[in-house]
Design an enzyme around this catalytic site. Structure first.
Site, PDB file in Angstrom:
ATOM      1  N   HIS A   1      -8.650  -2.210  -8.816  1.00 10.15           N
ATOM      2  CA  HIS A   1      -8.683  -1.250  -7.709  1.00 10.15           C
ATOM      3  C   HIS A   1      -7.802  -0.035  -7.969  1.00 10.15           C
ATOM      4  O   HIS A   1      -8.243   1.107  -7.789  1.00 10.15           O
ATOM      5  CB  HIS A   1      -8.245  -1.952  -6.425  1.00 10.15           C
ATOM      6  CG  HIS A   1      -8.040  -1.028  -5.268  1.00 10.15           C
ATOM      7  ND1 HIS A   1      -9.060  -0.272  -4.731  1.00 10.15           N
ATOM      8  CD2 HIS A   1      -6.919  -0.725  -4.546  1.00 10.15           C
ATOM      9  CE1 HIS A   1      -8.584   0.455  -3.727  1.00 10.15           C
ATOM     10  NE2 HIS A   1      -7.296   0.206  -3.600  1.00 10.15           N
TER      11      HIS A   1
ATOM     12  N   ASP B   1       0.843  -1.192   0.000  1.00 12.88           N
ATOM     13  CA  ASP B   1       0.000   0.000   0.000  1.00 12.88           C
ATOM     14  C   ASP B   1       0.881   1.245   0.000  1.00 12.88           C
ATOM     15  O   ASP B   1       2.036   1.205   0.421  1.00 12.88           O
ATOM     16  CB  ASP B   1      -0.910  -0.001   1.233  1.00 12.88           C
ATOM     17  CG  ASP B   1      -2.223   0.723   0.995  1.00 12.88           C
ATOM     18  OD1 ASP B   1      -2.360   1.372  -0.061  1.00 12.88           O
ATOM     19  OD2 ASP B   1      -3.115   0.636   1.855  1.00 12.88           O
TER      20      ASP B   1
END
Length: 513
Positions: A365, A228
Protein backbone atom coordinates in the site's frame (compact mmCIF):
# COMPACT_ATOMS: atom_id res chain seq x y z
CA UNK A 1 -18.55 34.28 -14.34
CA UNK A 2 -20.40 36.07 -11.58
CA UNK A 3 -20.42 39.86 -11.85
CA UNK A 4 -19.87 41.76 -8.63
CA UNK A 5 -20.75 45.35 -7.89
CA UNK A 6 -17.91 47.85 -7.98
CA UNK A 7 -17.87 48.12 -4.20
CA UNK A 8 -17.71 44.35 -3.72
CA UNK A 9 -15.00 44.02 -6.35
CA UNK A 10 -12.98 46.72 -4.65
CA UNK A 11 -13.35 44.95 -1.34
CA UNK A 12 -12.08 41.71 -2.84
CA UNK A 13 -9.01 43.31 -4.36
CA UNK A 14 -8.27 45.29 -1.22
CA UNK A 15 -8.48 42.18 0.91
CA UNK A 16 -6.35 40.15 -1.48
CA UNK A 17 -3.49 42.61 -1.51
CA UNK A 18 -3.71 43.84 2.07
CA UNK A 19 -0.92 43.14 4.50
CA UNK A 20 -1.05 40.10 6.73
CA UNK A 21 -2.15 42.20 9.66
CA UNK A 22 -5.34 43.07 7.85
CA UNK A 23 -6.48 39.45 8.25
CA UNK A 24 -5.81 39.20 11.98
CA UNK A 25 -9.12 39.18 13.81
CA UNK A 26 -9.77 40.62 17.21
CA UNK A 27 -9.06 38.10 19.98
CA UNK A 28 -12.00 35.79 20.60
CA UNK A 29 -13.32 36.31 24.11
CA UNK A 30 -14.56 32.72 24.36
CA UNK A 31 -12.81 30.49 26.93
CA UNK A 32 -9.44 29.18 25.84
CA UNK A 33 -7.79 25.91 26.70
CA UNK A 34 -4.85 24.96 28.87
CA UNK A 35 -4.02 21.72 27.04
CA UNK A 36 -3.71 21.15 23.31
CA UNK A 37 -6.67 19.80 21.35
CA UNK A 38 -4.19 18.20 18.93
CA UNK A 39 -2.69 14.74 19.33
CA UNK A 40 1.04 14.15 18.92
CA UNK A 41 1.91 10.50 18.11
CA UNK A 42 5.72 10.24 18.24
CA UNK A 43 5.84 8.39 14.93
CA UNK A 44 4.42 11.35 13.00
CA UNK A 45 6.46 14.42 12.03
CA UNK A 46 5.90 17.12 14.66
CA UNK A 47 4.16 20.37 13.91
CA UNK A 48 6.22 23.55 13.93
CA UNK A 49 5.83 25.89 16.85
CA UNK A 50 3.95 29.13 16.26
CA UNK A 51 7.28 30.97 16.23
CA UNK A 52 8.86 28.54 13.75
CA UNK A 53 5.85 28.70 11.45
CA UNK A 54 5.80 32.50 11.62
CA UNK A 55 9.42 32.63 10.51
CA UNK A 56 8.96 30.07 7.73
CA UNK A 57 5.75 31.64 6.43
CA UNK A 58 7.26 35.11 6.44
CA UNK A 59 10.09 34.02 4.15
CA UNK A 60 7.63 32.30 1.77
CA UNK A 61 4.94 34.98 1.92
CA UNK A 62 2.26 32.70 3.37
CA UNK A 63 -0.42 34.21 5.58
CA UNK A 64 -1.19 31.55 8.18
CA UNK A 65 -3.87 33.72 9.78
CA UNK A 66 -5.88 33.46 6.55
CA UNK A 67 -5.56 29.71 5.87
CA UNK A 68 -8.07 27.37 7.51
CA UNK A 69 -6.40 25.29 10.17
CA UNK A 70 -7.06 21.75 8.97
CA UNK A 71 -5.28 22.12 5.63
CA UNK A 72 -1.66 22.16 6.78
CA UNK A 73 -2.05 20.60 10.24
CA UNK A 74 -2.93 17.09 9.03
CA UNK A 75 -4.02 14.07 11.03
CA UNK A 76 -3.71 15.24 14.60
CA UNK A 77 -7.23 15.43 16.01
CA UNK A 78 -8.73 13.51 18.93
CA UNK A 79 -12.44 13.95 18.16
CA UNK A 80 -13.76 15.35 14.90
CA UNK A 81 -17.29 15.67 13.57
CA UNK A 82 -18.07 16.04 9.87
CA UNK A 83 -21.44 17.76 9.54
CA UNK A 84 -22.71 17.75 5.95
CA UNK A 85 -25.45 20.21 5.12
CA UNK A 86 -27.63 21.69 2.40
CA UNK A 87 -28.26 25.44 2.22
CA UNK A 88 -32.00 26.14 2.23
CA UNK A 89 -31.94 29.92 2.78
CA UNK A 90 -28.92 31.41 1.03
CA UNK A 91 -29.55 34.99 2.13
CA UNK A 92 -29.71 34.13 5.82
CA UNK A 93 -26.79 31.71 5.57
CA UNK A 94 -24.55 34.29 3.88
CA UNK A 95 -25.46 36.96 6.40
CA UNK A 96 -24.75 34.70 9.37
CA UNK A 97 -21.61 33.30 7.74
CA UNK A 98 -20.09 36.77 7.66
CA UNK A 99 -21.45 38.15 10.91
CA UNK A 100 -21.10 35.18 13.29
CA UNK A 101 -19.67 31.99 11.77
CA UNK A 102 -16.51 33.64 10.44
CA UNK A 103 -15.28 34.45 13.94
CA UNK A 104 -15.57 30.75 14.81
CA UNK A 105 -13.43 29.57 11.89
CA UNK A 106 -10.03 28.44 13.16
CA UNK A 107 -6.92 29.48 11.25
CA UNK A 108 -3.64 27.59 10.94
CA UNK A 109 -1.91 30.14 13.13
CA UNK A 110 -4.47 29.67 15.92
CA UNK A 111 -3.92 25.91 16.09
CA UNK A 112 -0.15 26.09 16.52
CA UNK A 113 -0.19 27.39 20.10
CA UNK A 114 -2.33 26.15 22.97
CA UNK A 115 -2.84 29.73 24.13
CA UNK A 116 -4.68 30.59 20.90
CA UNK A 117 -6.53 27.33 20.34
CA UNK A 118 -10.31 27.46 20.76
CA UNK A 119 -12.16 24.91 22.86
CA UNK A 120 -13.46 23.47 19.57
CA UNK A 121 -11.79 24.15 16.24
CA UNK A 122 -14.16 24.86 13.35
CA UNK A 123 -13.50 24.76 9.61
CA UNK A 124 -15.95 24.91 6.72
CA UNK A 125 -15.80 23.85 3.08
CA UNK A 126 -18.23 23.99 0.16
CA UNK A 127 -19.05 21.68 -2.74
CA UNK A 128 -19.39 23.02 -6.27
CA UNK A 129 -23.17 23.01 -5.89
CA UNK A 130 -22.75 24.73 -2.54
CA UNK A 131 -20.80 27.60 -4.07
CA UNK A 132 -23.48 27.95 -6.72
CA UNK A 133 -26.12 28.05 -3.97
CA UNK A 134 -24.24 31.05 -2.60
CA UNK A 135 -24.22 32.69 -6.02
CA UNK A 136 -20.54 31.97 -6.72
CA UNK A 137 -20.05 30.82 -10.31
CA UNK A 138 -16.36 31.66 -10.83
CA UNK A 139 -14.28 28.93 -12.49
CA UNK A 140 -11.83 27.50 -9.95
CA UNK A 141 -10.07 25.57 -12.74
CA UNK A 142 -10.75 22.14 -11.30
CA UNK A 143 -13.22 20.19 -13.45
CA UNK A 144 -13.19 17.22 -11.04
CA UNK A 145 -14.39 19.48 -8.23
CA UNK A 146 -16.91 21.13 -10.54
CA UNK A 147 -18.45 17.78 -11.57
CA UNK A 148 -18.56 16.30 -8.05
CA UNK A 149 -17.57 12.86 -6.79
CA UNK A 150 -20.69 11.13 -8.06
CA UNK A 151 -19.50 11.79 -11.62
CA UNK A 152 -16.17 9.92 -11.39
CA UNK A 153 -16.64 7.47 -8.52
CA UNK A 154 -16.82 4.47 -10.86
CA UNK A 155 -14.54 5.59 -13.69
CA UNK A 156 -11.68 7.02 -11.60
CA UNK A 157 -12.13 5.76 -8.03
CA UNK A 158 -13.18 2.16 -8.75
CA UNK A 159 -16.39 2.32 -6.73
CA UNK A 160 -18.69 -0.47 -7.99
CA UNK A 161 -21.60 1.92 -8.31
CA UNK A 162 -23.29 3.72 -5.42
CA UNK A 163 -25.13 0.82 -3.83
CA UNK A 164 -23.01 1.07 -0.68
CA UNK A 165 -23.05 4.86 -0.52
CA UNK A 166 -24.61 6.82 2.31
CA UNK A 167 -27.86 8.13 0.74
CA UNK A 168 -26.93 11.75 1.38
CA UNK A 169 -23.90 11.51 -0.91
CA UNK A 170 -25.97 10.24 -3.85
CA UNK A 171 -26.96 13.41 -5.66
CA UNK A 172 -26.01 17.05 -5.38
CA UNK A 173 -27.73 18.05 -2.14
CA UNK A 174 -24.53 18.26 -0.07
CA UNK A 175 -23.61 21.94 -0.24
CA UNK A 176 -21.00 22.05 2.48
CA UNK A 177 -19.38 20.49 5.49
CA UNK A 178 -18.47 21.82 8.90
CA UNK A 179 -15.42 20.19 10.48
CA UNK A 180 -15.48 20.46 14.28
CA UNK A 181 -12.53 19.14 16.30
CA UNK A 182 -11.86 19.02 20.03
CA UNK A 183 -10.72 16.68 22.78
CA UNK A 184 -14.24 15.71 23.87
CA UNK A 185 -17.40 14.91 21.96
CA UNK A 186 -19.35 17.13 24.37
CA UNK A 187 -17.28 20.12 23.25
CA UNK A 188 -17.94 19.24 19.62
CA UNK A 189 -21.68 18.86 20.14
CA UNK A 190 -21.88 22.13 22.06
CA UNK A 191 -20.22 24.03 19.22
CA UNK A 192 -22.39 22.33 16.62
CA UNK A 193 -25.51 23.38 18.52
CA UNK A 194 -24.14 26.92 18.64
CA UNK A 195 -23.59 26.94 14.87
CA UNK A 196 -27.06 25.58 14.19
CA UNK A 197 -28.59 28.24 16.41
CA UNK A 198 -26.63 30.98 14.66
CA UNK A 199 -27.66 29.79 11.20
CA UNK A 200 -31.29 29.94 12.25
CA UNK A 201 -32.75 27.25 10.02
CA UNK A 202 -30.85 28.28 6.89
CA UNK A 203 -29.30 24.81 6.50
CA UNK A 204 -30.57 21.23 6.61
CA UNK A 205 -28.50 18.33 7.89
CA UNK A 206 -27.72 15.76 5.19
CA UNK A 207 -25.30 13.46 7.01
CA UNK A 208 -22.94 13.49 9.95
CA UNK A 209 -19.97 11.31 10.80
CA UNK A 210 -18.27 11.32 14.19
CA UNK A 211 -14.57 10.59 14.04
CA UNK A 212 -12.47 9.66 17.04
CA UNK A 213 -8.86 8.66 17.60
CA UNK A 214 -8.58 5.07 18.72
CA UNK A 215 -7.91 4.46 22.43
CA UNK A 216 -4.67 3.89 24.31
CA UNK A 217 -1.63 2.78 22.35
CA UNK A 218 -3.75 2.65 19.19
CA UNK A 219 -3.96 6.45 19.00
CA UNK A 220 -2.94 7.46 15.49
CA UNK A 221 -3.71 3.98 14.13
CA UNK A 222 -6.61 3.15 11.84
CA UNK A 223 -8.90 0.17 12.42
CA UNK A 224 -6.66 -2.35 10.63
CA UNK A 225 -4.09 -1.47 13.29
CA UNK A 226 -1.61 0.56 11.26
CA UNK A 227 -0.35 4.10 11.90
CA UNK A 228 -1.57 6.71 9.43
CA UNK A 229 -0.22 10.08 8.33
CA UNK A 230 3.49 9.27 8.62
CA UNK A 231 4.35 10.24 5.06
CA UNK A 232 2.59 13.59 4.83
CA UNK A 233 4.87 16.04 3.03
CA UNK A 234 6.45 19.14 4.52
CA UNK A 235 5.21 22.38 2.96
CA UNK A 236 7.67 25.13 2.14
CA UNK A 237 6.60 28.20 4.09
CA UNK A 238 5.08 26.17 6.91
CA UNK A 239 7.62 23.56 7.99
CA UNK A 240 11.01 25.06 8.97
CA UNK A 241 13.92 23.41 7.10
CA UNK A 242 15.41 22.18 10.37
CA UNK A 243 12.19 20.31 11.17
CA UNK A 244 11.92 18.36 7.90
CA UNK A 245 12.38 14.72 8.77
CA UNK A 246 14.63 12.36 6.77
CA UNK A 247 12.59 10.82 3.97
CA UNK A 248 9.89 13.49 4.16
CA UNK A 249 9.09 15.22 0.86
CA UNK A 250 9.30 19.01 0.72
CA UNK A 251 6.74 20.54 -1.62
CA UNK A 252 5.98 24.10 -2.75
CA UNK A 253 2.93 25.66 -1.07
CA UNK A 254 1.03 25.79 -4.36
CA UNK A 255 0.66 22.01 -4.38
CA UNK A 256 -1.72 22.44 -1.42
CA UNK A 257 -2.89 26.05 -1.67
CA UNK A 258 -4.48 27.75 -4.64
CA UNK A 259 -2.64 30.79 -5.96
CA UNK A 260 0.68 30.01 -4.28
CA UNK A 261 4.01 29.05 -5.85
CA UNK A 262 3.76 26.01 -8.17
CA UNK A 263 -0.03 25.97 -8.26
CA UNK A 264 -0.74 24.57 -11.74
CA UNK A 265 -3.25 27.34 -12.42
CA UNK A 266 -1.69 30.03 -10.25
CA UNK A 267 -2.50 32.85 -12.66
CA UNK A 268 -5.86 31.56 -13.86
CA UNK A 269 -7.88 31.23 -10.66
CA UNK A 270 -10.07 34.03 -9.29
CA UNK A 271 -8.05 36.15 -6.84
CA UNK A 272 -10.38 35.39 -3.94
CA UNK A 273 -9.57 31.65 -4.18
CA UNK A 274 -5.97 32.22 -3.07
CA UNK A 275 -4.94 30.20 -0.01
CA UNK A 276 -7.94 27.92 -0.30
CA UNK A 277 -7.57 24.18 -0.89
CA UNK A 278 -9.64 21.37 -2.34
CA UNK A 279 -10.83 18.89 0.27
CA UNK A 280 -11.53 15.31 -0.78
CA UNK A 281 -13.80 13.48 1.64
CA UNK A 282 -14.42 9.72 1.50
CA UNK A 283 -16.22 7.63 4.11
CA UNK A 284 -14.28 4.38 3.90
CA UNK A 285 -15.72 1.43 5.82
CA UNK A 286 -13.03 -0.98 7.01
CA UNK A 287 -13.76 -4.69 7.34
CA UNK A 288 -11.26 -5.31 10.10
CA UNK A 289 -12.46 -8.80 11.16
CA UNK A 290 -12.36 -10.00 7.56
CA UNK A 291 -8.89 -8.51 7.05
CA UNK A 292 -7.56 -10.25 10.14
CA UNK A 293 -9.13 -13.55 9.05
CA UNK A 294 -7.50 -13.23 5.64
CA UNK A 295 -4.09 -12.77 7.28
CA UNK A 296 -4.65 -15.85 9.44
CA UNK A 297 -5.77 -17.98 6.49
CA UNK A 298 -2.83 -16.91 4.31
CA UNK A 299 -0.12 -16.58 6.95
CA UNK A 300 3.32 -16.69 5.35
CA UNK A 301 5.32 -19.84 6.03
CA UNK A 302 8.73 -18.65 7.15
CA UNK A 303 11.51 -20.47 9.04
CA UNK A 304 11.28 -20.13 12.81
CA UNK A 305 8.01 -18.20 12.61
CA UNK A 306 4.74 -19.13 14.26
CA UNK A 307 1.50 -18.92 12.30
CA UNK A 308 0.65 -15.69 14.16
CA UNK A 309 4.00 -14.18 13.22
CA UNK A 310 3.46 -15.26 9.62
CA UNK A 311 0.09 -13.51 9.63
CA UNK A 312 1.68 -10.34 11.03
CA UNK A 313 4.35 -10.51 8.33
CA UNK A 314 1.72 -10.82 5.59
CA UNK A 315 -0.11 -7.80 6.99
CA UNK A 316 3.12 -5.83 7.08
CA UNK A 317 3.87 -6.73 3.46
CA UNK A 318 0.35 -5.78 2.36
CA UNK A 319 0.71 -2.37 4.01
CA UNK A 320 4.47 -1.82 3.73
CA UNK A 321 4.81 -1.14 7.45
CA UNK A 322 4.47 -3.14 10.63
CA UNK A 323 1.68 -2.20 13.01
CA UNK A 324 4.24 -0.33 15.12
CA UNK A 325 4.85 1.74 11.95
CA UNK A 326 8.35 0.42 11.32
CA UNK A 327 8.79 0.22 7.51
CA UNK A 328 9.50 -3.22 6.11
CA UNK A 329 11.96 -1.66 3.66
CA UNK A 330 14.21 -1.13 6.70
CA UNK A 331 13.22 -4.14 8.82
CA UNK A 332 11.72 -6.72 6.43
CA UNK A 333 11.17 -9.77 8.66
CA UNK A 334 10.75 -8.57 12.25
CA UNK A 335 9.01 -5.59 13.78
CA UNK A 336 11.15 -2.87 15.38
CA UNK A 337 9.08 -0.63 17.69
CA UNK A 338 12.15 1.44 18.62
CA UNK A 339 12.72 2.30 14.97
CA UNK A 340 9.02 2.98 14.54
CA UNK A 341 8.97 5.58 17.33
CA UNK A 342 12.00 7.42 15.92
CA UNK A 343 10.71 10.00 13.43
CA UNK A 344 14.29 10.63 12.34
CA UNK A 345 14.45 7.08 10.94
CA UNK A 346 10.94 5.69 10.42
CA UNK A 347 10.40 7.46 7.10
CA UNK A 348 13.98 7.44 5.81
CA UNK A 349 13.77 4.90 2.99
CA UNK A 350 13.16 5.03 -0.75
CA UNK A 351 12.74 1.45 -2.10
CA UNK A 352 15.73 2.10 -4.40
CA UNK A 353 17.63 -1.04 -3.36
CA UNK A 354 14.62 -3.35 -3.46
CA UNK A 355 14.35 -4.78 -6.96
CA UNK A 356 13.49 -8.33 -5.94
CA UNK A 357 10.69 -7.61 -3.42
CA UNK A 358 12.44 -9.37 -0.54
CA UNK A 359 12.05 -6.17 1.45
CA UNK A 360 8.94 -4.37 0.22
CA UNK A 361 6.54 -5.77 -2.40
CA UNK A 362 5.82 -3.62 -5.42
CA UNK A 363 2.13 -3.93 -4.50
CA UNK A 364 2.44 -2.77 -0.87
CA UNK A 365 0.00 0.00 0.00
CA UNK A 366 2.61 2.60 0.95
CA UNK A 367 4.61 1.83 -2.20
CA UNK A 368 1.59 2.07 -4.46
CA UNK A 369 0.52 5.38 -2.94
CA UNK A 370 4.01 6.90 -2.59
CA UNK A 371 6.57 5.16 -4.83
CA UNK A 372 9.53 7.25 -3.66
CA UNK A 373 12.71 5.98 -5.32
CA UNK A 374 10.77 3.91 -7.84
CA UNK A 375 10.11 7.17 -9.68
CA UNK A 376 13.39 8.86 -8.90
CA UNK A 377 12.85 10.08 -5.34
CA UNK A 378 10.29 11.67 -3.05
CA UNK A 379 10.69 15.13 -4.59
CA UNK A 380 10.47 14.00 -8.24
CA UNK A 381 6.65 14.03 -8.41
CA UNK A 382 5.55 17.02 -6.27
CA UNK A 383 2.18 17.45 -8.00
CA UNK A 384 1.06 14.03 -6.79
CA UNK A 385 1.42 14.82 -3.09
CA UNK A 386 -1.59 15.31 -0.83
CA UNK A 387 -1.92 16.11 2.86
CA UNK A 388 -4.05 13.50 4.59
CA UNK A 389 -6.11 14.80 7.49
CA UNK A 390 -8.53 11.97 8.22
CA UNK A 391 -9.56 10.24 11.41
CA UNK A 392 -11.01 6.82 12.31
CA UNK A 393 -14.72 6.48 12.99
CA UNK A 394 -16.79 3.81 14.67
CA UNK A 395 -16.24 1.52 17.67
CA UNK A 396 -13.56 -1.06 18.28
CA UNK A 397 -14.14 -4.58 16.94
CA UNK A 398 -16.51 -6.45 19.26
CA UNK A 399 -15.91 -9.89 20.74
CA UNK A 400 -18.77 -11.25 18.63
CA UNK A 401 -17.18 -9.91 15.45
CA UNK A 402 -13.82 -11.40 16.42
CA UNK A 403 -15.45 -14.77 17.03
CA UNK A 404 -17.31 -14.75 13.72
CA UNK A 405 -14.49 -13.13 11.70
CA UNK A 406 -17.18 -10.95 10.20
CA UNK A 407 -18.17 -7.29 10.48
CA UNK A 408 -21.55 -6.70 12.08
CA UNK A 409 -24.42 -5.48 9.91
CA UNK A 410 -25.54 -3.23 12.79
CA UNK A 411 -25.09 0.35 11.46
CA UNK A 412 -23.99 1.52 14.91
CA UNK A 413 -21.00 -0.84 14.72
CA UNK A 414 -19.73 0.35 11.34
CA UNK A 415 -16.10 1.42 11.53
CA UNK A 416 -13.63 2.86 9.12
CA UNK A 417 -11.68 5.92 8.12
CA UNK A 418 -13.08 9.37 7.51
CA UNK A 419 -10.60 10.02 4.71
CA UNK A 420 -9.69 13.66 4.15
CA UNK A 421 -7.07 14.88 1.69
CA UNK A 422 -6.07 18.40 0.67
CA UNK A 423 -4.53 19.56 -2.60
CA UNK A 424 -4.73 22.43 -5.08
CA UNK A 425 -5.59 20.15 -8.01
CA UNK A 426 -7.76 17.08 -7.42
CA UNK A 427 -6.94 15.49 -10.78
CA UNK A 428 -3.19 15.74 -10.16
CA UNK A 429 -3.52 14.76 -6.51
CA UNK A 430 -6.08 12.32 -5.16
CA UNK A 431 -7.53 11.11 -8.47
CA UNK A 432 -4.10 10.52 -10.00
CA UNK A 433 -2.95 8.52 -6.98
CA UNK A 434 -6.10 6.41 -6.95
CA UNK A 435 -6.43 5.75 -10.68
CA UNK A 436 -2.86 5.69 -11.97
CA UNK A 437 -1.08 4.11 -9.05
CA UNK A 438 -3.32 2.42 -6.46
CA UNK A 439 -5.77 0.77 -8.89
CA UNK A 440 -3.37 0.28 -11.79
CA UNK A 441 -2.54 -3.43 -12.01
CA UNK A 442 0.68 -2.66 -13.90
CA UNK A 443 2.07 0.03 -11.61
CA UNK A 444 4.84 0.24 -11.11
CA UNK A 445 5.79 -3.10 -12.69
CA UNK A 446 3.66 -5.23 -15.05
CA UNK A 447 1.58 -7.76 -13.14
CA UNK A 448 1.92 -6.03 -9.77
CA UNK A 449 -1.83 -5.98 -9.20
CA UNK A 450 -3.99 -3.39 -7.48
CA UNK A 451 -3.32 -2.17 -3.96
CA UNK A 452 -4.10 -5.24 -1.80
CA UNK A 453 -5.33 -3.13 1.12
CA UNK A 454 -7.60 -0.47 -0.38
CA UNK A 455 -7.96 -1.77 -3.93
CA UNK A 456 -11.32 -3.11 -5.05
CA UNK A 457 -12.22 -6.30 -6.84
CA UNK A 458 -14.41 -4.59 -9.41
CA UNK A 459 -11.51 -3.12 -11.38
CA UNK A 460 -8.98 -5.94 -11.45
CA UNK A 461 -10.27 -7.56 -14.65
CA UNK A 462 -10.52 -4.24 -16.48
CA UNK A 463 -14.29 -4.14 -16.07
CA UNK A 464 -16.65 -2.75 -13.48
CA UNK A 465 -18.16 -6.16 -12.77
CA UNK A 466 -18.22 -6.65 -8.98
CA UNK A 467 -16.90 -9.66 -7.09
CA UNK A 468 -14.03 -10.35 -9.45
CA UNK A 469 -11.22 -11.48 -7.13
CA UNK A 470 -8.10 -9.35 -7.49
CA UNK A 471 -4.75 -11.04 -7.88
CA UNK A 472 -1.68 -9.56 -6.21
CA UNK A 473 1.92 -10.66 -6.63
CA UNK A 474 5.04 -10.26 -4.54
CA UNK A 475 3.58 -10.73 -1.07
CA UNK A 476 5.60 -13.89 -0.36
CA UNK A 477 9.28 -12.93 0.17
CA UNK A 478 10.33 -16.49 -0.67
CA UNK A 479 8.64 -16.44 -4.07
CA UNK A 480 8.12 -13.04 -5.64
CA UNK A 481 6.34 -14.49 -8.67
CA UNK A 482 3.67 -16.23 -6.61
CA UNK A 483 0.27 -14.59 -6.42
CA UNK A 484 -2.47 -14.32 -3.82
CA UNK A 485 -6.12 -14.07 -4.76
CA UNK A 486 -8.14 -11.65 -2.64
CA UNK A 487 -11.85 -12.30 -2.92
CA UNK A 488 -13.13 -9.59 -0.58
CA UNK A 489 -12.83 -5.83 -0.45
CA UNK A 490 -11.31 -4.93 2.89
CA UNK A 491 -12.37 -1.32 2.33
CA UNK A 492 -15.85 -0.37 1.13
CA UNK A 493 -16.61 3.10 -0.16
CA UNK A 494 -19.61 4.68 1.53
CA UNK A 495 -19.39 7.71 -0.71
CA UNK A 496 -18.10 11.22 -0.34
CA UNK A 497 -17.73 14.56 -2.07
CA UNK A 498 -15.24 17.14 -3.28
CA UNK A 499 -15.15 20.46 -1.42
CA UNK A 500 -13.34 23.78 -1.52
CA UNK A 501 -11.97 25.06 1.78
CA UNK A 502 -11.72 28.85 1.28
CA UNK A 503 -9.49 31.33 3.05
CA UNK A 504 -10.95 33.40 5.86
CA UNK A 505 -10.69 36.54 3.74
CA UNK A 506 -12.63 34.83 0.94
CA UNK A 507 -15.39 33.97 3.39
CA UNK A 508 -15.51 37.56 4.54
CA UNK A 509 -15.34 39.34 1.17
CA UNK A 510 -17.00 36.95 -1.29
CA UNK A 511 -18.91 34.03 0.19
CA UNK A 512 -20.84 36.08 2.73
CA UNK A 513 -21.54 39.09 0.50
Amino acid sequence: MKLFSASVFAAIIASHYASATAHIRAPNVKPRRTNSLLTAPPQQPPLPSAQQAASASSSAGLNLTDIQGDILIGMKKNKELFFFFSITDAATFKAKLGSDILELITSTNQLLAVATQPITAVNVAFSSTGLKALGITDDLKDPVFEAGMLSNAVSDLSDPGTGNWVPGFVGTSVHGVFLLASDTIDNVNTELANIQTILNGSITEIHRLQGEARPGDQQGHEHFGFMDGISNPAVDGFTPPAEIRPGQALIPPGIMLLGEANDTFQNDRPPWAKDGSFLVFRQMQQRAPEFNKFLQDHALNMPNMTSEQGADLLGARIVGRWKSDAPIDLTPLVDDPVLAADNQRNNNFDFSDATNQTRCPFSAHIRKANPRGDLGGINKFPNQHIIRAGIPYGPEVTDAEKASNSSSTDPSLERGLAFVAYQSNIQNGFVFLQKNWVDNTNFFRPGTGVDPLIGTNSRNSGTDAPNTPRVVSGLDPNNATSTIEIGIDFVVSRGGEYFFSPSLSAIRTVLSV
